[in-house]
Design an enzyme around this catalytic site. Sequence first.
Site, PDB file in Angstrom:
ATOM      1  N   THR A  13       0.833  -1.207   0.000  1.00  0.00           N
ATOM      2  CA  THR A  13       0.000   0.000   0.000  1.00  0.00           C
ATOM      3  C   THR A  13       0.870   1.261   0.000  1.00  0.00           C
ATOM      4  O   THR A  13       0.680   2.170  -0.812  1.00  0.00           O
ATOM      5  CB  THR A  13      -0.908  -0.001   1.254  1.00  0.00           C
ATOM      6  OG1 THR A  13      -1.588  -1.257   1.299  1.00  0.00           O
ATOM      7  CG2 THR A  13      -1.917   1.117   1.216  1.00  0.00           C
ATOM      8  N   LYS A 103       6.613   1.781  13.020  1.00  0.00           N
ATOM      9  CA  LYS A 103       6.626   2.257  14.419  1.00  0.00           C
ATOM     10  C   LYS A 103       7.075   1.191  15.407  1.00  0.00           C
ATOM     11  O   LYS A 103       7.822   1.475  16.350  1.00  0.00           O
ATOM     12  CB  LYS A 103       5.247   2.777  14.823  1.00  0.00           C
ATOM     13  CG  LYS A 103       4.189   1.706  14.789  1.00  0.00           C
ATOM     14  CD  LYS A 103       2.787   2.205  14.838  1.00  0.00           C
ATOM     15  CE  LYS A 103       1.877   1.118  14.320  1.00  0.00           C
ATOM     16  NZ  LYS A 103       1.658   1.138  12.886  1.00  0.00           N
ATOM     17  N   GLU A 127       9.515   9.734   9.926  1.00  0.00           N
ATOM     18  CA  GLU A 127       8.298  10.551  10.045  1.00  0.00           C
ATOM     19  C   GLU A 127       7.018   9.720   9.890  1.00  0.00           C
ATOM     20  O   GLU A 127       6.054   9.898  10.625  1.00  0.00           O
ATOM     21  CB  GLU A 127       8.320  11.644   8.959  1.00  0.00           C
ATOM     22  CG  GLU A 127       7.166  12.607   9.029  1.00  0.00           C
ATOM     23  CD  GLU A 127       7.190  13.423  10.307  1.00  0.00           C
ATOM     24  OE1 GLU A 127       8.072  14.255  10.468  1.00  0.00           O
ATOM     25  OE2 GLU A 127       6.313  13.190  11.158  1.00  0.00           O
ATOM     26  N   VAL A 130       4.726   7.652  12.743  1.00  0.00           N
ATOM     27  CA  VAL A 130       3.744   8.202  13.693  1.00  0.00           C
ATOM     28  C   VAL A 130       2.812   9.149  12.948  1.00  0.00           C
ATOM     29  O   VAL A 130       3.261  10.137  12.360  1.00  0.00           O
ATOM     30  CB  VAL A 130       4.438   8.975  14.843  1.00  0.00           C
ATOM     31  CG1 VAL A 130       3.408   9.467  15.846  1.00  0.00           C
ATOM     32  CG2 VAL A 130       5.477   8.120  15.528  1.00  0.00           C
ATOM     33  N   ILE A 134       0.883  13.613   9.154  1.00  0.00           N
ATOM     34  CA  ILE A 134       1.116  14.760  10.054  1.00  0.00           C
ATOM     35  C   ILE A 134       2.612  14.843  10.373  1.00  0.00           C
ATOM     36  O   ILE A 134       3.172  13.883  10.908  1.00  0.00           O
ATOM     37  CB  ILE A 134       0.325  14.604  11.372  1.00  0.00           C
ATOM     38  CG1 ILE A 134      -1.153  14.349  11.086  1.00  0.00           C
ATOM     39  CG2 ILE A 134       0.508  15.821  12.257  1.00  0.00           C
ATOM     40  CD1 ILE A 134      -1.974  14.050  12.327  1.00  0.00           C
ATOM     41  N   GLY A 185     -12.735  -0.491   5.862  1.00  0.00           N
ATOM     42  CA  GLY A 185     -11.280  -0.566   5.687  1.00  0.00           C
ATOM     43  C   GLY A 185     -10.495   0.267   6.686  1.00  0.00           C
ATOM     44  O   GLY A 185      -9.286   0.436   6.554  1.00  0.00           O
ATOM     45  N   GLU A 188      -8.269  -3.380  10.711  1.00  0.00           N
ATOM     46  CA  GLU A 188      -7.772  -4.655  10.175  1.00  0.00           C
ATOM     47  C   GLU A 188      -8.745  -5.770  10.556  1.00  0.00           C
ATOM     48  O   GLU A 188      -9.538  -5.626  11.494  1.00  0.00           O
ATOM     49  CB  GLU A 188      -6.419  -4.992  10.823  1.00  0.00           C
ATOM     50  CG  GLU A 188      -5.384  -3.911  10.740  1.00  0.00           C
ATOM     51  CD  GLU A 188      -4.565  -3.991   9.470  1.00  0.00           C
ATOM     52  OE1 GLU A 188      -4.514  -5.095   8.889  1.00  0.00           O
ATOM     53  OE2 GLU A 188      -4.012  -2.965   9.063  1.00  0.00           O
ATOM     54  N   LYS A 203       3.522   4.516  19.313  1.00  0.00           N
ATOM     55  CA  LYS A 203       3.657   5.861  18.756  1.00  0.00           C
ATOM     56  C   LYS A 203       4.017   6.885  19.834  1.00  0.00           C
ATOM     57  O   LYS A 203       4.874   7.744  19.620  1.00  0.00           O
ATOM     58  CB  LYS A 203       2.358   6.265  18.044  1.00  0.00           C
ATOM     59  CG  LYS A 203       2.119   5.454  16.779  1.00  0.00           C
ATOM     60  CD  LYS A 203       0.728   5.697  16.241  1.00  0.00           C
ATOM     61  CE  LYS A 203       0.474   4.911  14.962  1.00  0.00           C
ATOM     62  NZ  LYS A 203      -0.951   4.900  14.594  1.00  0.00           N
ATOM     63  N   GLY A 300      -3.269   5.551   5.673  1.00  0.00           N
ATOM     64  CA  GLY A 300      -3.591   5.589   4.246  1.00  0.00           C
ATOM     65  C   GLY A 300      -2.315   5.539   3.429  1.00  0.00           C
ATOM     66  O   GLY A 300      -1.287   6.117   3.825  1.00  0.00           O
TER      67      GLY A 300
HETATM   68  N1  LIG Z   1      -0.906   1.471   5.256  1.00  0.00           N
HETATM   69  C1  LIG Z   1      -0.931   2.501   6.090  1.00  0.00           C
HETATM   70  O1  LIG Z   1      -1.909   3.269   6.147  1.00  0.00           O
HETATM   71  C2  LIG Z   1       0.259   2.779   6.980  1.00  0.00           C
HETATM   72  C3  LIG Z   1       0.264   3.945   7.790  1.00  0.00           C
HETATM   73  C4  LIG Z   1       1.388   4.227   8.581  1.00  0.00           C
HETATM   74  C5  LIG Z   1       2.447   3.351   8.593  1.00  0.00           C
HETATM   75  N2  LIG Z   1       2.394   2.201   7.830  1.00  0.00           N
HETATM   76  C6  LIG Z   1       3.532   1.299   7.903  1.00  0.00           C
HETATM   77  O2  LIG Z   1       4.097   1.158   6.607  1.00  0.00           O
HETATM   78  C7  LIG Z   1       4.637  -0.157   6.457  1.00  0.00           C
HETATM   79  C8  LIG Z   1       4.054  -0.796   5.204  1.00  0.00           C
HETATM   80  O3  LIG Z   1       2.644  -0.868   5.316  1.00  0.00           O
HETATM   81  P1  LIG Z   1       1.726  -1.294   4.072  1.00  0.00           P
HETATM   82  O4  LIG Z   1       0.328  -0.999   4.481  1.00  0.00           O
HETATM   83  O5  LIG Z   1       2.248  -0.723   2.818  1.00  0.00           O
HETATM   84  O6  LIG Z   1       1.947  -2.895   4.062  1.00  0.00           O
HETATM   85  P2  LIG Z   1       1.576  -3.921   2.877  1.00  0.00           P
HETATM   86  O7  LIG Z   1       0.575  -3.339   1.962  1.00  0.00           O
HETATM   87  O8  LIG Z   1       1.275  -5.216   3.557  1.00  0.00           O
HETATM   88  O9  LIG Z   1       2.944  -4.077   2.053  1.00  0.00           O
HETATM   89  C9  LIG Z   1       4.077  -4.694   2.582  1.00  0.00           C
HETATM   90  C10 LIG Z   1       5.100  -4.891   1.478  1.00  0.00           C
HETATM   91  O10 LIG Z   1       6.295  -5.400   2.067  1.00  0.00           O
HETATM   92  C11 LIG Z   1       6.620  -6.645   1.460  1.00  0.00           C
HETATM   93  N3  LIG Z   1       7.153  -7.536   2.492  1.00  0.00           N
HETATM   94  C12 LIG Z   1       6.610  -7.805   3.699  1.00  0.00           C
HETATM   95  N4  LIG Z   1       7.393  -8.668   4.379  1.00  0.00           N
HETATM   96  C13 LIG Z   1       8.439  -8.951   3.572  1.00  0.00           C
HETATM   97  C14 LIG Z   1       9.577  -9.778   3.685  1.00  0.00           C
HETATM   98  N5  LIG Z   1       9.791 -10.515   4.787  1.00  0.00           N
HETATM   99  N6  LIG Z   1      10.459  -9.829   2.662  1.00  0.00           N
HETATM  100  C15 LIG Z   1      10.249  -9.087   1.541  1.00  0.00           C
HETATM  101  N7  LIG Z   1       9.186  -8.281   1.374  1.00  0.00           N
HETATM  102  C16 LIG Z   1       8.295  -8.211   2.376  1.00  0.00           C
HETATM  103  C17 LIG Z   1       5.340  -7.178   0.867  1.00  0.00           C
HETATM  104  O11 LIG Z   1       5.650  -8.070  -0.154  1.00  0.00           O
HETATM  105  P3  LIG Z   1       4.511  -8.682  -1.155  1.00  0.00           P
HETATM  106  O12 LIG Z   1       4.262  -7.581  -2.161  1.00  0.00           O
HETATM  107  O13 LIG Z   1       5.161  -9.871  -1.777  1.00  0.00           O
HETATM  108  O14 LIG Z   1       3.317  -8.997  -0.336  1.00  0.00           O
HETATM  109  C18 LIG Z   1       4.658  -5.884   0.406  1.00  0.00           C
HETATM  110  O15 LIG Z   1       5.149  -5.491  -0.841  1.00  0.00           O
HETATM  111  C19 LIG Z   1       4.328  -0.898   7.773  1.00  0.00           C
HETATM  112  O16 LIG Z   1       5.417  -0.777   8.654  1.00  0.00           O
HETATM  113  C20 LIG Z   1       3.146  -0.115   8.318  1.00  0.00           C
HETATM  114  O17 LIG Z   1       3.030  -0.199   9.733  1.00  0.00           O
HETATM  115  C21 LIG Z   1       1.333   1.914   7.019  1.00  0.00           C
END
Ligand SMILES: NC(=O)c1ccc[n+]([C@@H]2O[C@H](COP(=O)([O-])OP(=O)(O)OC[C@H]3O[C@@H](n4cnc5c(N)ncnc54)[C@H](OP(=O)(O)O)[C@@H]3O)[C@@H](O)[C@H]2O)c1
Length: 424
Positions: A13, A103, A127, A130, A134, A185, A188, A203, A300
């Site tokens: 994402t 985080k 950044e 958290v 923002i 959405g 989770e 955070k 997001g």
């Molecule tokens: N989404 C949000 O709104 C949001 C907000 C704030 C912070 N974050 C943080 O941002 C980070 C990413 O979130 P996301 O929502 O983008 O997660 P996501 O959609 O689940 O994407 C995770 C990505 O990392 C890859 N991945 C995961 N484990 C792996 C591993 N062991 N080896 C290689 N690749 C790996 C996945 O591979 P595949 O493509 O093969 O599945 C995928 O491409 C997290 O730390 C989350 O806490 C997210």
Amino acid sequence: MSETRIGLLGYGTVGSAVHRLLGEGGEAIARVTGGPVTVSAALVRDPAHRPSAPAGLLTTDFARLRDDPEISVVAEVMGGIEPTRTHLLELMAAGKSIVSANKQLLARHGEELFTAAESHGVQLRFEASVCAAIPVVKVLRESLIVSGVHRIDGIVNGTTNFILTRMVAAGASYQDALREAQALGYAEADPTEDVTGADAAAKIAILASIAFHTRVRTDEVNHVGIDGLDLEDVTHAAELGYQVKLIASAMRVDGSVVARVHPCLLDGDHPLASVQGAFNAVMLRGRSIREVILEGPGAGGEETATAVIGDLLAVIGTSGTGFLQHDGYYRELHRLPLEELRSPFYLRFTVDDEPGVLAQVAKALADESVSVARVVQHDGEGVHIVILTHTAREGSVRAAAGAVSRLGFSRSAPVVLPVLERSS
Ligand SMILES: NC(=O)c1ccc[n+]([C@@H]2O[C@H](COP(=O)([O-])OP(=O)(O)OC[C@H]3O[C@@H](n4cnc5c(N)ncnc54)[C@H](OP(=O)(O)O)[C@@H]3O)[C@@H](O)[C@H]2O)c1
């Protein structure tokens, strides 16, 4: 113009949004950093998960990023603790700066990661870890260093704030509001981290650490979530004029530090009481700044990606000649005439007390396609006709007001004030 090559750990994402926004903002980025920023490779578990990625970009081979001497910065947007921690340590040992959105990793292993960054002479920025969009980390770490921040109170988890908002607005039970959040959405399938306050605890541990310049660990943060909260208490609190919010707080009291996450009652006029839905907000209090409040989307893909890119550009812009040397104003934009702005308007006409006046005012507005939302009349020194319009073009409202002022019954120039709405 020198090109900067970066790597992505993760192309989900957030990672795919970082790639897309780097492309869409390419011209502005090149202007401020002095050259284009391109993604060389993105690590994933299985490229088949991401069929829309450009050919050749995705890899399952971590060494392709670590051993590429052209990659100078890597954004970690894959999440999890391992193998992420090990990857970051190896990347920093290879001389690459890191930007992370993770985080839990920062809260649990920040000390080890920062020690590695220092010893390898690279940057570690976080950044996006958290409150997503923002810029609270940058504000605390870079802008408010000497402001004497002694207290932080925040709504740092959008899922729980959405659930609490629905409990108040719709009288929904905790379980029903949670189901709605999952359907939309905002939550989770397994919402445990959010509803137990564990996410907020990580955070506030990060924010307390950077605000107070001391390491506050997640496991020191006492946290109570909203999973045990009854609708009755939310309703009783509302009857008393209070909003129930999940508040993450950290404060310094006489040289001691304490951080906690707890459902709290907020007085109706408390700035955090008005934070609705999945939004986040952080209130910082300090000797020199009194009160600073930052509010915005706390999650997001695109929102989080903006924070990741901000950090990437900060790393790139603070090495070499840096972006401070570049003129960021590089284009001419057309000026929108004020008359084209649209909003509701407050109008006050001071008129003679005669029959038919209100009808003529209404006609003048209708002639300019301005529709009326409310009318109030006050008698006094001349009659005041106060009108609140629906959203209208400013030029049309002013034309209608001008037409009224030219009618014989008008005693003074009309008052025309735009209404600023939260959604505008
Ligand atoms: N989404 C949000 O709104 C949001 C907000 C704030 C912070 N974050 C943080 O941002 C980070 C990413 O979130 P996301 O929502 O983008 O997660 P996501 O959609 O689940 O994407 C995770 C990505 O990392 C890859 N991945 C995961 N484990 C792996 C591993 N062991 N080896 C290689 N690749 C790996 C996945 O591979 P595949 O493509 O093969 O599945 C995928 O491409 C997290 O730390 C989350 O806490 C997210």
